[in-house]
Design an enzyme around this catalytic site. Structure first.
Site, short mmCIF file in Angstrom:
data_model
loop_
_atom_site.label_atom_id
_atom_site.label_comp_id
_atom_site.label_asym_id
_atom_site.label_seq_id
_atom_site.Cartn_x
_atom_site.Cartn_y
_atom_site.Cartn_z
CE LYS A 201 -1.76 2.81 2.80
NZ LYS A 201 -1.64 4.03 1.98
CD GLU A 276 13.06 0.29 10.00
OE1 GLU A 276 13.45 1.14 10.83
OE2 GLU A 276 13.69 -0.76 9.78
CB CYS A 310 12.84 8.68 9.21
SG CYS A 310 13.98 7.67 8.25
CD GLU A 411 9.52 12.50 12.30
OE1 GLU A 411 8.37 12.05 12.42
OE2 GLU A 411 10.43 11.87 11.72
P1 NAD Z 1 2.07 8.06 8.17
O1 NAD Z 1 2.26 7.25 9.39
O2 NAD Z 1 1.02 9.09 8.17
O3 NAD Z 1 1.74 7.11 6.92
C1 NAD Z 1 2.59 6.06 6.52
C2 NAD Z 1 1.77 5.04 5.75
O4 NAD Z 1 0.84 4.45 6.63
C3 NAD Z 1 0.96 5.64 4.60
O5 NAD Z 1 0.92 4.75 3.51
C4 NAD Z 1 -0.43 5.76 5.23
O6 NAD Z 1 -1.47 5.77 4.28
C5 NAD Z 1 -0.48 4.52 6.10
N1 NAD Z 1 -1.43 4.58 7.22
C6 NAD Z 1 -1.85 5.67 7.89
N2 NAD Z 1 -2.74 5.30 8.86
C7 NAD Z 1 -2.86 3.95 8.79
C8 NAD Z 1 -3.64 2.99 9.51
N3 NAD Z 1 -4.46 3.33 10.49
N4 NAD Z 1 -3.52 1.70 9.16
C9 NAD Z 1 -2.67 1.31 8.18
N5 NAD Z 1 -1.94 2.19 7.45
C10 NAD Z 1 -2.02 3.49 7.75
O7 NAD Z 1 3.50 8.68 7.82
P2 NAD Z 1 3.87 9.67 6.63
O8 NAD Z 1 3.41 11.04 6.95
O9 NAD Z 1 3.44 9.08 5.33
O10 NAD Z 1 5.46 9.59 6.68
C11 NAD Z 1 6.23 10.38 7.50
C12 NAD Z 1 6.67 9.58 8.71
O11 NAD Z 1 7.38 8.42 8.30
C13 NAD Z 1 7.65 10.36 9.58
O12 NAD Z 1 7.30 10.22 10.93
C14 NAD Z 1 8.99 9.71 9.27
O13 NAD Z 1 9.94 9.84 10.32
C15 NAD Z 1 8.58 8.29 9.06
N6 NAD Z 1 9.61 7.58 8.29
C16 NAD Z 1 10.39 6.66 8.96
C17 NAD Z 1 11.41 6.01 8.26
C18 NAD Z 1 12.30 5.01 8.96
O14 NAD Z 1 12.95 4.22 8.27
N7 NAD Z 1 12.36 4.98 10.29
C19 NAD Z 1 11.63 6.28 6.90
C20 NAD Z 1 10.81 7.21 6.28
C21 NAD Z 1 9.80 7.85 6.98
#
Ligand code: NAD
Length: 521
Positions: A201, A276, A310, A411
């Site tokens: 997804k 992650e 991140c 963050e």
């Molecule tokens: P997000 O958590 O809003 O979304 C991430 C994914 O999860 C998206 O595809 C979203 O549609 C999905 N999602 C959201 N709610 C969900 C639910 N209830 N059930 C299942 N899936 C759901 O994050 P974002 O805004 O897309 O990304 C930014 C975040 O990602 C930041 O906090 C960043 O630090 C983190 N990030 C971490 C890493 C790492 O390797 N640690 C790498 C990149 C980004």
């Protein structure tokens, strides 16, 4: 809508000299189709309007998936791994497909990079690097899968004992928008290499490159149904994937709050999950550091990708004896950064992924200023007319005196660095570790015993010494504390998509004595 329908003006900015016409099917990039169980079909879910963040213009629309598509994708995935023989295919045969996927990604780097730049705003130099890294990930996994071994364990009786690894079934892969092709590869390659099916997804803000990857996997000969790509909202499509009883494991990259919610669902199902998550990483400059190296590394660590990373090194601790000199150099260099569209080769800081995200970052900075942070540079949306239509935010440096300030704890996920002074090692370690996160850390020093001491003392999954944001697919990656759970990359990352099984084979050829059969009475 196709890339070429973006017009000559856009195409003139693609600095490759190569045609951007898709190599497989004209217009395939922006077809309004999702990929469910080996079939391309128009989604019945909500409409996704993809906006180029450098211009604010909608460049493509896509109907997303719905919960019923998750059922189809999981059911087909389960059948596909069995009927196609993917799960039982010999490792070198699966590796051959992964090698072909890597080669096709390499051949289409410009195509993939261009697509991802339109979708996320990132610079072409970054999206090219991400595409190359995705190709390298598929090749690494191919090589690792082909050479992975089980174990014949020391026996304690008349039997041969073995530890083997098997595919889990169908893996759910949920990814964020900040580095789509690399995040996809990091999950999909090892999950497929381990013999599983994958239901991926992608995020609503950047769905296209994952769909393109699915077309590449098809061309490479991945059996139909083994990979599905279901763009759509997390709260419906993502949630349905995590809850589905047929999903054997979820691998998730995204925000900490989302990850925590998913972990609750996984706990109910007793399902393994890799998370992650977010970060607020310290990067530390000691008085003996090479300051040119430190300035360049810190700017790259927090302002490249417009800070949407991140691992952004967003808390910059500087030893008090060099604080003023170092911060002046950092501010001067930051003010000289070039802002512009990701397609302009001179651009260092591209627009943010979306206007709403840019506005959130802006609001967080404004709030920090109200709470006492001092703006040393940036701190606003740029007022240059040439940038007026894009989701830009000026690279920003804030100064605070205390790491407990909210801006040091939350963050931001934007181009915002906070500088803080420190006096000695113990004061530094206390402050650097004073956060719920534990993702990464940068150290700038020429004193290597000290680098070793601090690297061991900081709670972080990755520590860089005199460099930052460098990665190798063979090196494990994980976050501590609220930054994650489990490990990706490396051979352990591939094993995390396998169930371990122990097998005992009798070598005595005799009934077990306890049963007292006619022969042993
Ligand atoms: P997000 O958590 O809003 O979304 C991430 C994914 O999860 C998206 O595809 C979203 O549609 C999905 N999602 C959201 N709610 C969900 C639910 N209830 N059930 C299942 N899936 C759901 O994050 P974002 O805004 O897309 O990304 C930014 C975040 O990602 C930041 O906090 C960043 O630090 C983190 N990030 C971490 C890493 C790492 O390797 N640690 C790498 C990149 C980004």
């Amino acid at each position: 809508m196709t890339l070429s329908s973006l017009g000559d003006e856009y195409l003139a900015t693609v600095p490759t000299g190569r045609s951007v016409t898709p190599h497989w099917e004209s217009g395939a990039e922006f077809r309004d189709e999702i990929f469910v169980g080996g079939l391309w079909r128009r989604g019945t879910g909500s409409l996704i309007e993809s906006v180029d963040p450098s211009s604010g213009k909608i460049f493509a629309t896509l109907h997303g998936a719905v919960e019923a598509d998750v059922d189809d994708a999981v059911d087909t995935g389960l059948c596909a791994v069995r009927q196609s023989g993917w799960a039982d295919r010999l490792p070198h045969e699966r590796a051959a497909v992964l090698h072909r996927i890597g080669a096709l990604i390499d051949a289409e780097v410009e195509q993939i990079a261009t697509l991802q730049t339109i979708d996320t705003g990132k610079t072409l130099s970054e999206t090219r690097a991400l595409a190359r890294s995705a190709a390298a990930t598929f090749r690494y996994v191919a090589a690792a899968v082909e050479t992975m071994e089980g174990a014949v364990t020391p026996s304690r009786g008349s039997y041969l004992t073995m530890s083997t690894h098997e595919p889990m079934g169908v893996i759910g892969s949920i990814t964020p928008w900040n580095s789509p092709i690399a995040s996809d590869a990091q999950k999909i390659a090892p999950a497929l290499g381990a013999g599983n099916a994958v239901v991926a997804k992608p995020p609503v803000w950047a769905p296209w490159v994952t769909l393109l990857l699915a077309r590449i996997c098809e061309r490479a000969g991945l059996p139909a149904g083994v990979l599905s790509v279901l763009p759509g909202p997390g709260r419906t499509v993502g949630d349905a994937i995590v809850r589905h009883p047929g999903i054997a494991k979820v691998t998730f990259t995204g925000g900490t709050d989302t990850g925590r919610a998913l972990a609750h669902v996984a706990a109910e199902k007793l399902m393994p999950i890799t998370l992650e998550l977010g970060g607020k990483s310290p990067t530390i400059v000691f008085e003996d550091a090479d300051l040119d190296q430190a300035v360049a590394g810190i700017m790259f660590g927090v302002f490249s990708s417009s800070g949407q990373s991140c691992i952004a090194g967003s808390r910059v601790f500087v030893q008090r004896s060099i604080f003023d000199e170092f911060v002046n150099r950092l501010v001067t260099a930051t003010n000289a950064l070039e802002l512009g569209p990701g397609t302009d080769p001179r651009t260092q800081v591209a627009p943010m992924v979306a206007f709403s995200h840019r506005d959130n970052v802006s609001a967080m900075v404004d709030e920090a200023v109200l709470q006492g942070a001092k703006v040393l540079c940036g701190g606003m949306i740029p007022d240059e007319p040439r940038l007026a239509d894009g989701a830009y935010y000026l690279p920003t440096i804030l100064s605070v005196t205390d790491n407990s300030a909210p801006i040091c704890q939350q963050e931001i996920f934007g181009p915002v660095a906070i500088v803080l002074p420190f006096d000695n090692e113990s004061d530094l370690v206390d402050q650097a570790n004073d956060t719920v996160f534990g993702l990464a850390c940068g150290l700038w020093t020429t004193d290597f015993p000290r680098a070793w001491r601090i690297a061991k003392a900081i709670s972080a999954g990755t520590v860089w010494v005199n460099t930052y944001k460098q990665f190798s697919i063979s090196t494990p990656f994980s976050g501590l504390k609220d930054s994650g759970l489990g490990t990706e990359k490396g051979r352990d990352g591939i094993r995390s998509y396998m169930n371990q099984k122990s097998i005992y084979i009798d070598t005595a050829g005799q009934p077990l004595p306890w049963a007292r059969t006619a022969d042993n009475r």
